[in-house]
Write an enzyme that holds these catalytic residues in place. Structure first.
Site, mmCIF file in Angstrom:
data_model
loop_
_atom_site.group_PDB
_atom_site.id
_atom_site.type_symbol
_atom_site.label_atom_id
_atom_site.label_comp_id
_atom_site.label_asym_id
_atom_site.label_seq_id
_atom_site.Cartn_x
_atom_site.Cartn_y
_atom_site.Cartn_z
ATOM 1 N N ASP A 125 0.902 -1.195 0.033
ATOM 2 C CA ASP A 125 -0.021 0.070 -0.060
ATOM 3 C C ASP A 125 0.878 1.150 0.032
ATOM 4 O OD1 ASP A 125 -2.414 1.131 -0.098
ATOM 5 O OD2 ASP A 125 -2.482 1.659 2.203
ATOM 6 N N HIS A 132 -4.117 14.276 0.312
ATOM 7 C CA HIS A 132 -4.120 13.388 1.665
ATOM 8 C C HIS A 132 -2.800 13.404 2.613
ATOM 9 C CE1 HIS A 132 -5.205 10.039 3.995
ATOM 10 N NE2 HIS A 132 -4.011 9.415 4.107
ATOM 11 N N ARG A 141 1.947 17.471 12.160
ATOM 12 C CA ARG A 141 3.229 18.120 11.989
ATOM 13 C C ARG A 141 3.194 19.623 11.846
ATOM 14 N NH1 ARG A 141 3.983 13.485 9.570
ATOM 15 N NH2 ARG A 141 3.926 14.312 7.586
ATOM 16 N N GLU A 198 -10.049 4.575 3.884
ATOM 17 C CA GLU A 198 -9.427 4.929 2.972
ATOM 18 C C GLU A 198 -9.804 4.724 1.466
ATOM 19 O OE1 GLU A 198 -5.264 5.857 5.341
ATOM 20 O OE2 GLU A 198 -5.228 4.659 3.517
ATOM 21 N N GLU A 200 -9.170 4.143 -2.234
ATOM 22 C CA GLU A 200 -8.077 4.001 -3.053
ATOM 23 C C GLU A 200 -8.474 3.430 -4.464
ATOM 24 O OE1 GLU A 200 -4.434 2.659 -1.192
ATOM 25 O OE2 GLU A 200 -5.007 3.136 0.820
ATOM 26 N N ASP A 230 -8.863 0.525 2.245
ATOM 27 C CA ASP A 230 -7.895 0.332 3.021
ATOM 28 C C ASP A 230 -8.495 0.632 4.586
ATOM 29 O OD1 ASP A 230 -5.425 -0.486 4.358
ATOM 30 O OD2 ASP A 230 -4.621 1.277 3.981
ATOM 31 N N ARG A 234 -7.227 4.527 13.283
ATOM 32 C CA ARG A 234 -6.291 5.421 13.465
ATOM 33 C C ARG A 234 -5.575 5.546 14.931
ATOM 34 N NH1 ARG A 234 -5.322 6.599 8.257
ATOM 35 N NH2 ARG A 234 -7.119 7.038 7.138
ATOM 36 N N GLN A 237 -3.060 2.887 14.673
ATOM 37 C CA GLN A 237 -1.918 3.235 14.112
ATOM 38 C C GLN A 237 -0.913 4.407 14.546
ATOM 39 O OE1 GLN A 237 -3.221 4.736 10.203
ATOM 40 N NE2 GLN A 237 -1.250 5.417 9.597
ATOM 41 N N TYR A 241 3.041 3.499 14.859
ATOM 42 C CA TYR A 241 3.590 3.814 13.670
ATOM 43 C C TYR A 241 5.229 4.290 13.954
ATOM 44 C CZ TYR A 241 3.339 9.036 13.626
ATOM 45 O OH TYR A 241 3.539 10.266 13.800
ATOM 46 N N LYS A 250 -3.305 -1.360 10.014
ATOM 47 C CA LYS A 250 -3.786 -1.459 8.796
ATOM 48 C C LYS A 250 -3.976 -3.054 8.349
ATOM 49 C CE LYS A 250 -2.992 2.753 7.227
ATOM 50 N NZ LYS A 250 -3.721 3.247 6.324
ATOM 51 N N THR A 254 -8.722 -5.146 4.061
ATOM 52 C CA THR A 254 -8.712 -4.409 3.154
ATOM 53 C C THR A 254 -9.824 -5.095 2.039
ATOM 54 O OG1 THR A 254 -6.327 -3.831 3.109
ATOM 55 C CG2 THR A 254 -7.326 -3.610 0.959
ATOM 56 N N THR A 346 -4.526 6.774 -0.275
ATOM 57 C CA THR A 346 -5.740 7.613 -0.213
ATOM 58 C C THR A 346 -6.015 8.754 -1.226
ATOM 59 O OG1 THR A 346 -5.954 7.157 2.153
ATOM 60 C CG2 THR A 346 -7.541 8.814 1.286
ATOM 61 N N GLU A 360 -9.426 12.752 7.526
ATOM 62 C CA GLU A 360 -9.431 14.349 6.692
ATOM 63 C C GLU A 360 -10.795 14.999 6.726
ATOM 64 O OE1 GLU A 360 -7.270 14.277 2.758
ATOM 65 O OE2 GLU A 360 -7.733 12.056 3.115
#
Length: 418
Positions: A125, A132, A141, A198, A200, A230, A234, A237, A241, A250, A254, A346, A360
């Site tokens: 993936d 995204h 960030r 997600e 995709e 996907d 969250r 994750q 991560y 994840k 899927t 995404t 989002e």
């Protein structure tokens, strides 16, 4: 390109997802037939095994369609893919001979159950949608550091779980996992409360390679495309991560749509990738139109109360094409295999309604969306049914993918109660 006419009358409707121009590949079963390969045409399925046994299809290698997956055809290579498509076009066109006899190898879609259309060899993936990546990076960030320093130079990806890929219509169980929220002193083991989607596209690798391939070679290796969801936990994750990226957040599932839309059917809809901020290195450089103009839609139905459209976007919003992703994947020399599945990442656009994930759309849960029912969502709730749909629009016809749907089941009360 205009609508090609078929003797299957439902294939001539401008609203059908499966005109003669499309001819996508799937695997179906009925009450009296085991899973087998089929081709969608209008509201019918053309039975490839029955057609082959009757002598209507001949790929020059004996019986090919005696297995319930498309991998064997994939491995026969692009010349055979073209040969098969040409045979199907002749058999299903309005000029075809033996139309009455050919009707015996048709099955109404309403009587069929769909299965995974191919055996997934490996699943990778990517994180290749700029809008995204910018949105998610800004949340965590800040805007100045939204994109990692490598993002505009290579398509970032991770190796996912081929074992948890399921076909549209499969229920999705809310996962448990280790979570550490902002108010937690220590991590805890609990069901995910920030379960997400997600939107995709999935590219299916159709031939093998044992070393690096160019972008053009990679493009020739792609057999076709599916819609891909996907599912993403969250909160799991977010805790796991660092420093190696997605893992259990994840791994739950899927979902993919049941029909493989071939690259040949999508050729009229090719379009350019975005303007590059930095010129890509030679092994990834654009060699022509690399993306496709495919309208995409996400809808959500809470407890079966009716669908609310929550997002509309287009595949052309991607920054890297599937061919560039495949070429990059191969640079290490790792073998690529027929049946490998590459998730695009995404697909989001610049506007809020074009965002392909709830994280989002709700901006991390701070701005919930309102459904047509009046209910609000930041993340998925039990009973929510999510549907992805997509189509490329021609002159009086569409090339559709069939829906990619999944319904959220409650987490197990005790995941270790065996």
């Amino acid at each position: 390109m205009t609508l090609f006419q078929s003797w299957v009358s439902s294939a001539n409707s401008p609203s059908t997802a499966f005109p003669l121009n499309n001819l996508p590949y799937g695997v179906f079963s009925t009450k009296d037939k085991d899973p087998r390969c089929g081709v969608a045409i209008g509201d019918m399925i053309f039975d490839c095994l029955a057609a082959e046994e009757a002598g209507y299809i001949d790929l020059g290698d004996g019986i090919v369609f005696d297995v319930p997956f498309w991998n064997d055809v994939m491995e026969m290579g692009p010349n055979t893919w073209k040969q098969l498509r040409n045979q199907l076009m002749r058999l299903l066109s309005v000029q075809a001979a033996q139309q009455e006899n050919l009707k015996t190898v048709l099955t109404p879609m309403a009587e069929a159950e769909m299965h995974l259309p191919f055996i997934i060899a490996e699943y990778t993936d990517f994180y290749a949608g700029r809008h995204h990546a910018t949105n998610v990076g800004t949340m965590f960030r800040g805007a100045k550091n939204a994109l990692p320093s490598n993002w505009l130079h290579i398509p970032i990806g991770y190796n996912g779980r081929a074992s948890s890929i399921v076909v549209s219509g499969s229920d999705i169980r809310r996962p448990w996992g280790q979570i550490k929220g902002p108010n937690d002193t220590l991590p805890r083991f609990a069901p995910s409360m920030r379960f997400d989607i997600e939107l995709e596209m999935g590219a299916i690798v159709g031939t093998n390679s044992d070393g690096p391939v160019t972008v053009d070679e990679a493009d020739q290796m792609i057999f076709g495309y599916v819609l891909l969801n996907d599912w993403s936990a969250r909160d799991i994750q977010a805790w796991e991560y660092q420093p190696l990226g997605p893992f259990q957040g994840k791994a739950t599932a899927t979902s993919i749509s049941p029909w493989i839309v071939t690259k040949a059917a999508l050729e009229p809809f090719r379009c350019q990738t975005p303007v590059r901020e930095f010129e890509l290195l030679d092994h990834l450089r654009d060699t022509g139109p690399m993306l496709y103009d495919i309208d995409l839609l996400v809808s959500l139905a809470p407890q079966g109360k009716g669908n609310s459209t929550i997002a509309r976007t287009n595949y052309k919003e991607m920054y890297y094409s599937s061919a560039q992703q495949l070429a990059h994947h191969s640079t290490s020399g790792c073998p690529m295999t027929a049946g490998d599945l590459l998730g695009s990442g995404t697909i989001s656009g610049p506007e809020r309604h074009q965002r392909g994930a709830l994280i989002e759309l709700s901006w991390g849960g701070k701005n919930p969306i309102t459904l047509d029912t009046g209910e609000r969502r930041s993340f998925l709730e039990d009973g929510d049914e999510v549907t992805l749909s997509g189509a490329a629009h021609g002159d009086g016809f569409i090339i559709g993918f069939g829906d990619c749907t999944g319904t959220i089941l409650p987490a197990l009360t005790d995941p270790y109660n065996r």
